[in-house]
Design a protein around this motif. Structure first.
Motif, PDB file in Angstrom:
ATOM      1  N   THR A  67      -1.927   5.077  -1.336  1.00 18.60           N
ATOM      2  CA  THR A  67      -1.611   3.895  -0.561  1.00 18.60           C
ATOM      3  C   THR A  67      -0.998   4.290   0.760  1.00 18.60           C
ATOM      4  OG1 THR A  67       0.553   3.792  -1.631  1.00 18.60           O
ATOM      5  CG2 THR A  67      -1.245   2.568  -2.657  1.00 18.60           C
ATOM      6  N   SER A  69       1.805   4.918   3.574  1.00 20.84           N
ATOM      7  CA  SER A  69       3.131   5.525   3.464  1.00 20.84           C
ATOM      8  C   SER A  69       4.237   4.478   3.506  1.00 20.84           C
ATOM      9  CB  SER A  69       3.333   6.529   4.600  1.00 20.84           C
ATOM     10  OG  SER A  69       3.192   5.893   5.864  1.00 20.84           O
ATOM     11  N   ALA A  70       3.943   3.301   4.064  1.00 18.08           N
ATOM     12  CA  ALA A  70       4.961   2.251   4.115  1.00 18.08           C
ATOM     13  C   ALA A  70       5.125   1.539   2.782  1.00 18.08           C
ATOM     14  CB  ALA A  70       4.600   1.230   5.198  1.00 18.08           C
ATOM     15  N   ASN A  71       4.171   1.722   1.858  1.00 11.75           N
ATOM     16  CA  ASN A  71       4.220   1.023   0.579  1.00 11.75           C
ATOM     17  C   ASN A  71       4.561   1.930  -0.593  1.00 11.75           C
ATOM     18  OD1 ASN A  71       3.438  -1.378   1.851  1.00 11.75           O
ATOM     19  ND2 ASN A  71       1.264  -0.859   1.643  1.00 11.75           N
ATOM     20  N   ILE A  72       4.882   3.177  -0.330  1.00 17.02           N
ATOM     21  CA  ILE A  72       5.164   4.111  -1.411  1.00 17.02           C
ATOM     22  C   ILE A  72       6.672   4.261  -1.573  1.00 17.02           C
ATOM     23  CG2 ILE A  72       5.141   6.190   0.024  1.00 17.02           C
ATOM     24  CD1 ILE A  72       3.699   7.603  -2.290  1.00 17.02           C
ATOM     25  N   PRO A  73       7.191   4.269  -2.809  1.00 20.12           N
ATOM     26  CA  PRO A  73       8.635   4.444  -3.014  1.00 20.12           C
ATOM     27  C   PRO A  73       9.100   5.837  -2.597  1.00 20.12           C
ATOM     28  CG  PRO A  73       7.579   3.500  -4.956  1.00 20.12           C
ATOM     29  CD  PRO A  73       6.483   3.960  -4.050  1.00 20.12           C
ATOM     30  N   ARG A  88      14.172   3.781  -1.910  1.00 16.72           N
ATOM     31  CA  ARG A  88      13.268   2.715  -1.482  1.00 16.72           C
ATOM     32  C   ARG A  88      12.286   2.431  -2.608  1.00 16.72           C
ATOM     33  NH1 ARG A  88       9.373   3.401   3.649  1.00 16.72           N
ATOM     34  NH2 ARG A  88       8.098   4.507   2.101  1.00 16.72           N
ATOM     35  N   ALA A  89      12.380   1.256  -3.165  1.00 11.61           N
ATOM     36  CA  ALA A  89      11.519   0.860  -4.282  1.00 11.61           C
ATOM     37  C   ALA A  89      10.452  -0.106  -3.793  1.00 11.61           C
ATOM     38  CB  ALA A  89      12.346   0.215  -5.386  1.00 11.61           C
ATOM     39  N   ARG A  90       9.281   0.035  -4.360  1.00 10.11           N
ATOM     40  CA  ARG A  90       8.166  -0.847  -4.030  1.00 10.11           C
ATOM     41  C   ARG A  90       7.451  -1.240  -5.316  1.00 10.11           C
ATOM     42  NH1 ARG A  90      10.511  -0.850   0.041  1.00 10.11           N
ATOM     43  NH2 ARG A  90       9.762  -0.598   2.197  1.00 10.11           N
ATOM     44  N   GLY A  91       7.184  -2.529  -5.467  1.00  8.60           N
ATOM     45  CA  GLY A  91       6.412  -2.995  -6.606  1.00  8.60           C
ATOM     46  C   GLY A  91       7.154  -2.850  -7.923  1.00  8.60           C
ATOM     47  N   ARG A  92       6.376  -2.726  -8.992  1.00 10.85           N
ATOM     48  CA  ARG A  92       6.911  -2.611 -10.347  1.00 10.85           C
ATOM     49  C   ARG A  92       6.710  -1.210 -10.906  1.00 10.85           C
ATOM     50  NH1 ARG A  92       7.956  -6.601 -13.728  1.00 10.85           N
ATOM     51  NH2 ARG A  92       6.777  -5.607 -15.411  1.00 10.85           N
ATOM     52  N   ARG A 120       2.599   7.926  -6.594  1.00  9.54           N
ATOM     53  CA  ARG A 120       3.398   6.710  -6.648  1.00  9.54           C
ATOM     54  C   ARG A 120       4.851   6.951  -6.249  1.00  9.54           C
ATOM     55  NH1 ARG A 120       2.150   4.211 -12.469  1.00  9.54           N
ATOM     56  NH2 ARG A 120       1.831   6.405 -13.020  1.00  9.54           N
TER      57      ARG A 120
END
Length: 332
Positions: A67, A69-73, A88-92, A120
């Protein structure tokens, strides 16, 4: 070049799009060529499309996976805790990974390795680092923390199957005010060796404790010797075979009687206890899995890289499992 990367990304979206794919078969009867000339023309057009289709698929498969780089934890490795803190957490992603300590999430090395391997998680050693830890680097981190590859391969295999996997005895949550990280490391293989410091005020207390321990040890030795002597007398008073003591059947006697005596002199209670526990606790796949109220364990797994387990080792694993199934994983 940016244009080539954009084309590869577009091809990847077209090739790996979700949902039912369009069929290449004619949708209507009148689309089927009715004459031989039209049929050959159709074959030539398909032959011309094959190279372009293959090239599009090649670009799609060679494009960068993952994905943005802005959406990866992002997680930072904390040496004092021997864990990585998610900054930095993203999603579940972390609903079945890591330990919740207050509002933050902390990851074990094997969890970091799996998330980095599956793209991830971005792991760094310091907040100021501009480059992330590679897969080879996170493998080296696991080795420094004492986690062998057999244990990680077992963990990764179970995670890829959809199970929620946790170190045996490790908690999913931790009090934010707790400063002793070793309390959440787990049991058995994962338990951190802590030295129990005993505070003694006077030399008299030391001498009294030593005397008590010496007396207790002497009593245990005397009891063990008495039990061995009783078993020895019982063994000599009977034979395993009616004619084992006869002269004409001497070949039945000495070897067998000697073996009986050795077996009687061996005290199972005197053997060193087997300290063996499962490696991982495994939970069934559940999209609503909660760390505050986790499901009951489905089974336990022991990651073994040595020879097969003995009977006493297997019994020790079953005792730790408390009635749950135990599976042994061997990576060869």
């Amino acid at each position: 070049p940016p244009r080539a990367a954009a084309d590869a990304a577009a091809d990847a979206r077209a090739v790996f799009r979700r949902g039912p794919k369009a069929s290449n078969a004619p949708a209507r009867a009148h689309d089927v060529p009715s004459s031989s000339q039209n049929h050959h023309h159709h074959l030539y057009s398909l032959r011309d499309k094959v190279p372009s289709t293959l090239a599009r698929h090649a670009r799609a498969w060679s494009s960068a996976r993952g994905t943005s780089s802005a959406n990866i934890p992002v997680a930072v490795w904390r040496p004092h805790a021997r864990r990585a803190e998610v900054i930095r957490a993203r999603g579940r992603v972390f609903h079945r990974f890591g330990c919740a300590r207050g509002a933050s999430t902390w990851l074990f090395p094997e969890e970091c390795a799996f998330l980095v391997e599956t793209e991830r998680l971005a792991l760094v050693y310091d907040e100021t680092d501009e480059s992330v830890v590679s897969v080879r680097g996170v493998y080296a981190l696991m080795a420094r923390e004492g986690i062998n590859m057999d244990e990680y391969l077992t963990y990764a295999k179970l995670c890829r199957l959809g199970f929620a996997v946790r170190r045996f005895g490790a908690s999913w949550t931790m009090d934010a005010r707790e400063s002793d990280w070793t309390l959440a490391d787990g049991r058995g293989r994962w338990a951190t060796q802590r030295e129990d410091v005993l505070c003694v005020d006077t030399r008299e207390a030391k001498r009294r404790r030593i005397d008590v321990e010496s007396a207790s040890a002497s009593a245990n030795v005397d009891a063990s010797r008495a039990a061995s002597a009783a078993r020895r007398r019982e063994a000599t008073s009977r034979h395993w075979w009616p004619w084992s003591g006869a002269v004409e059947h001497a070949w039945l006697g000495p070897e067998i009687e000697k073996g009986v005596m050795v077996a009687c002199e061996t005290d199972d209670d005197g053997l060193a206890p087997v300290n063996l526990a499962p490696t991982f606790t495994v939970y069934q796949p559940n999209k609503n899995f909660s760390k505050k109220a986790p499901d009951d364990a489905s089974f336990y797994v022991y990651a073994s890289s040595a020879k097969p387990l003995t009977g006493r080792q297997s019994q020790a694993l079953l005792d730790c499992a408390g009635g749950k199934p135990v599976r042994v994983s061997t990576c060869r």
